[in-house]
Enzyme design. Structure first.
Site, PDB file in Angstrom:
ATOM      1  N   ASN A   1       0.771  -1.376  -0.148  1.00 54.88           N
ATOM      2  CA  ASN A   1       0.029  -0.057  -0.038  1.00 54.88           C
ATOM      3  C   ASN A   1       0.866   1.221  -0.015  1.00 54.88           C
ATOM      4  OD1 ASN A   1      -2.404   1.179  -0.067  1.00 54.88           O
ATOM      5  ND2 ASN A   1      -3.212   0.675   2.083  1.00 54.88           N
TER       6      ASN A   1
ATOM      7  N   TYR B   1      -7.122   6.973  12.945  1.00 56.70           N
ATOM      8  CA  TYR B   1      -7.050   5.719  12.060  1.00 56.70           C
ATOM      9  C   TYR B   1      -8.197   4.824  12.370  1.00 56.70           C
ATOM     10  CZ  TYR B   1      -5.932   1.024  11.110  1.00 56.70           C
ATOM     11  OH  TYR B   1      -6.260  -0.253  10.709  1.00 56.70           O
TER      12      TYR B   1
ATOM     13  N   HIS C   1     -14.361  -4.889  10.500  1.00 59.73           N
ATOM     14  CA  HIS C   1     -14.108  -3.685  11.149  1.00 59.73           C
ATOM     15  C   HIS C   1     -15.363  -2.731  11.355  1.00 59.73           C
ATOM     16  CE1 HIS C   1      -9.785  -3.245   9.439  1.00 59.73           C
ATOM     17  NE2 HIS C   1      -9.898  -4.645   9.838  1.00 59.73           N
TER      18      HIS C   1
ATOM     19  N   ARG D   1       0.306 -11.614  12.916  1.00 56.69           N
ATOM     20  CA  ARG D   1      -0.462 -10.683  12.102  1.00 56.69           C
ATOM     21  C   ARG D   1      -0.049 -10.751  10.657  1.00 56.69           C
ATOM     22  NH1 ARG D   1      -4.615  -9.200  11.682  1.00 56.69           N
ATOM     23  NH2 ARG D   1      -4.275  -7.154  11.409  1.00 56.69           N
TER      24      ARG D   1
ATOM     25  N   ASP E   1      -7.383  -2.007  17.526  1.00 65.19           N
ATOM     26  CA  ASP E   1      -5.817  -1.875  16.920  1.00 65.19           C
ATOM     27  C   ASP E   1      -5.193  -0.409  17.381  1.00 65.19           C
ATOM     28  OD1 ASP E   1      -3.636  -1.835  15.146  1.00 65.19           O
ATOM     29  OD2 ASP E   1      -4.749  -2.130  13.237  1.00 65.19           O
TER      30      ASP E   1
ATOM     31  N   TRP F   1       2.329   6.303  12.329  1.00 65.45           N
ATOM     32  CA  TRP F   1       0.981   6.234  11.662  1.00 65.45           C
ATOM     33  C   TRP F   1       0.131   5.109  12.084  1.00 65.45           C
ATOM     34  CZ3 TRP F   1      -1.719   3.326   8.316  1.00 65.45           C
ATOM     35  CH2 TRP F   1      -2.938   3.724   7.992  1.00 65.45           C
TER      36      TRP F   1
ATOM     37  N   GLU G   1      -3.955  -4.838  19.459  1.00 69.13           N
ATOM     38  CA  GLU G   1      -3.233  -5.330  18.124  1.00 69.13           C
ATOM     39  C   GLU G   1      -2.117  -4.065  18.035  1.00 69.13           C
ATOM     40  OE1 GLU G   1      -5.382  -5.640  14.611  1.00 69.13           O
ATOM     41  OE2 GLU G   1      -3.855  -4.908  13.197  1.00 69.13           O
TER      42      GLU G   1
ATOM     43  N   GLU H   1       1.609  -6.810  11.318  1.00 67.95           N
ATOM     44  CA  GLU H   1       1.348  -6.693   9.815  1.00 67.95           C
ATOM     45  C   GLU H   1       2.323  -6.122   9.119  1.00 67.95           C
ATOM     46  OE1 GLU H   1      -2.137  -4.525  11.145  1.00 67.95           O
ATOM     47  OE2 GLU H   1      -1.362  -2.769  10.139  1.00 67.95           O
TER      48      GLU H   1
ATOM     49  N   HIS I   1      -2.094   0.669  16.464  1.00 69.98           N
ATOM     50  CA  HIS I   1      -1.353   1.044  15.150  1.00 69.98           C
ATOM     51  C   HIS I   1      -0.096   1.772  15.684  1.00 69.98           C
ATOM     52  CE1 HIS I   1      -1.942   2.066  10.930  1.00 69.98           C
ATOM     53  NE2 HIS I   1      -2.653   0.725  10.862  1.00 69.98           N
TER      54      HIS I   1
ATOM     55  N   ARG J   1     -13.949  -5.784  15.216  1.00 67.25           N
ATOM     56  CA  ARG J   1     -12.763  -4.902  15.564  1.00 67.25           C
ATOM     57  C   ARG J   1     -13.465  -3.588  15.914  1.00 67.25           C
ATOM     58  NH1 ARG J   1      -7.639  -2.202  12.227  1.00 67.25           N
ATOM     59  NH2 ARG J   1      -9.288  -0.652  11.594  1.00 67.25           N
TER      60      ARG J   1
ATOM     61  N   ASP K   1      -5.953  -3.761   1.248  1.00 67.71           N
ATOM     62  CA  ASP K   1      -4.947  -3.589   0.444  1.00 67.71           C
ATOM     63  C   ASP K   1      -4.104  -4.746   0.082  1.00 67.71           C
ATOM     64  OD1 ASP K   1      -4.404  -2.334   3.503  1.00 67.71           O
ATOM     65  OD2 ASP K   1      -2.344  -3.055   3.175  1.00 67.71           O
TER      66      ASP K   1
ATOM     67  N   GLU L   1      -8.430 -11.533   9.620  1.00 70.32           N
ATOM     68  CA  GLU L   1      -9.100 -10.132   9.339  1.00 70.32           C
ATOM     69  C   GLU L   1      -9.764 -10.418   7.828  1.00 70.32           C
ATOM     70  OE1 GLU L   1      -6.292  -7.081   9.054  1.00 70.32           O
ATOM     71  OE2 GLU L   1      -7.738  -5.578   9.481  1.00 70.32           O
TER      72      GLU L   1
HETATM   73  O1  EZ4 Z   1      -3.637  -0.009   8.407  1.00 71.67           O
HETATM   74  O2  EZ4 Z   1      -3.250  -2.216   5.921  1.00 71.67           O
HETATM   75  O3  EZ4 Z   1      -5.196  -4.009  10.989  1.00 71.67           O
HETATM   76  N1  EZ4 Z   1      -5.112  -3.690   9.937  1.00 71.67           N
HETATM   77  C1  EZ4 Z   1      -4.429  -2.454   9.499  1.00 71.67           C
HETATM   78  C2  EZ4 Z   1      -4.720  -1.969   8.257  1.00 71.67           C
HETATM   79  C3  EZ4 Z   1      -3.481  -1.192   8.073  1.00 71.67           C
HETATM   80  C4  EZ4 Z   1      -3.347  -1.101   6.388  1.00 71.67           C
HETATM   81  C5  EZ4 Z   1      -1.973  -0.199   5.772  1.00 71.67           C
HETATM   82  O4  EZ4 Z   1      -2.029  -0.414   4.516  1.00 71.67           O
HETATM   83  O5  EZ4 Z   1      -3.912  -2.033  10.556  1.00 71.67           O
HETATM   84  O6  EZ4 Z   1      -5.751  -1.208   8.027  1.00 71.67           O
HETATM   85 CO    CO Z   2      -3.528  -3.411  12.219  1.00 70.78          CO
END
Ligand code: EZ4
Ligand code: CO
Length: 412
Positions: A37, A159, A122, A293, A220, A412, A246, A272, A222, A147, A326, A349
């Site tokens: 992505n 996010y 989600h 993940r 999540d 991010w 997560e 991830e 992130h 989630r 993605d 997921e």
């Molecule tokens: O932000 O795949 O758990 N899922 C995630 C995703 C990521 C994207 C980034 O390209 O954290 O939504």
């Molecule tokens: Co994630």
């Protein structure tokens, strides 16, 4: 089974996807997902310039040897671009081998270990009311694990929160819930860790009060917290019995998770953005996490992921494969074949793709009773429509950049 052709296909039916198609001299075709992505063209170029010439004339049956050739044989190993390129080749070769065998891929991976792969969807909302509606809409669509992401009061965008009520409800007409924006340069978001840590426990309390104790809930973070902040969040969320929390920290510092683990029994999922088994060495051997993940697409394909999961199984750690939009239907199909076969499957997921994306890839997996089932035809169950794909040209798109309130660049 010599490889006669390898093509890099780029399409953008609502979002960008990079696909590798390998064709053998006798016309068997295999697909692999190479979508990274926001860095799509880097992987596409790596494949077309440096890997395709190596593949031509090789025996398509040599999956392990090809993996090692592309990993060890180039000296520069690991990293998301390299490992996504290796993943695409590996997945395409598994697809070919399964088609030649006349079996769905999962049969070659050991056969079924379960009826279907339980998934989570989600839900999100800009406030509790929108979040509850989103959870209800997902449950109505058949999701049985959810989630939960919410806006943080005072922040413009957060996010994981869909940009409209329709998107939060799970409409897959467009990719409104997709974090990558079709813009020439990344947009910037703002982040306040203290506000987030104050807000989240109340959200989970409200969700439990509304939906009861049974529904599996995930969240999540992130990569945005320090170890001690992550420990506090894990502790604060314990009363709400999360299925997992997560990516609490930027976990390239694997030792950081020792501190988190000492303070909380909230299950942890990470990885991830990891791409090899080495990224998990401390996390797995010290049992610092509960779910792995990584995606097939980003961690060296079926071969790479199978290796990580078998290592994780020694420590009762389960799979929780990354499956955002993605990951293309090719990457998701591969994950479902591996997930149905794997002993230590945990959860998958699942963010459904748009109708246009389904029309391009024609995946044969199905979503039934809260789980994904692989198709039963030989191979992965992907049939790429070149003509339709060609009508959706690549459009630059980027994930956002995150800054703290004082302007400092943050994870991010
Ligand atoms: O932000 O795949 O758990 N899922 C995630 C995703 C990521 C994207 C980034 O390209 O954290 O939504
Ligand atoms: Co994630």
């Amino acid at each position: 089974m010599l490889i006669a052709q390898a093509e890099v296909l780029i399409t953008s039916p609502g979002r960008n996807f990079v696909t590798l198609r390998i064709r053998t001299a006798d016309g068997v075709v295999g697909y692999g997902d190479a979508t990274l992505n926001g860095r799509e063209l880097a992987v596409a170029t790596y494949l077309s310039e440096h890997i395709v010439p190596l593949l031509l004339g090789r025996d398509a049956h040599l999956i392990e040897d090809t993996w090692q050739l592309l990993y060890r044989g180039v000296y520069w190993r690991r990293g998301p671009v390299t490992m996504a390129a290796i993943a695409a080749v590996d997945t395409a070769l598994w697809d070919i081998k399964a088609k030649v065998a006349g079996m769905p891929l999962y049969q070659l991976l050991g056969g079924r270990s379960r009826v279907s792969c339980r998934v989570y969807g989600h839900a999100s909302g800009r406030d509790n009311e929108e979040l509850f509606d989103s959870i209800r809409a997902h449950m109505a669509r058949g999701f049985r694990a959810i989630r939960v992401q919410t806006a943080i009061p005072g922040q413009d965008s957060t996010y994981g929160v869909a940009s409209s009520s329709a998107a939060a409800a799970g409409s897959d007409a467009r990719y409104d819930y997709e974090p990558a924006r079709r813009v020439p340069l990344p947009i910037e978001e703002r982040w306040d860790t203290r506000a987030y840590l104050r807000h989240m426990p109340g959200v989970f309390e409200a969700v439990r009060n509304e939906f009861g104790p049974e529904l599996p809930l995930l969240h999540d973070t992130h990569h945005r917290l320090t170890p001690i902040q992550a420990a506090k969040l894990g502790k604060d969320l314990e009363p709400y019995d999360l299925f997992w929390l997560e990516d609490v920290t930027p976990a390239e510092n694997q030792e950081a998770l020792r501190l988190v683990r000492r303070h909380t029994t909230t299950p942890l999922a990470i990885g991830e953005i990891f791409n090899t088994i080495w990224d998990y060495q401390t996390l797995i051997s010290e049992q610092l996490i509960d779910y792995v993940r990584s995606a097939i697409t980003h961690a060296g394909g079926v071969t790479g992921l199978k290796r990580i999961f078998e290592y994780a199984a020694m420590y009762q750690i389960k799979s929780g494969v990354h499956g955002p939009t993605d990951i293309s239907p090719v990457g998701l199909a591969a994950a479902v074949h591996l997930g149905i076969a794997l002993h230590n499957f945990g959860i998958q997921e699942y963010m459904p793709h748009s109708a246009d994306t389904h029309a391009v890839f024609r995946p044969t997996y199905s979503f039934v009773d809260g789980g994904l089932m692989p198709g039963e035809e030989p191979g992965l169950g992907i049939d790429y429509d070149d003509a339709l794909a060609g009508s959706f040209p690549y459009q630059p798109a980027y994930l956002p950049v995150n800054r703290l309130l004082d302007g400092t660049v943050h994870d991010w």
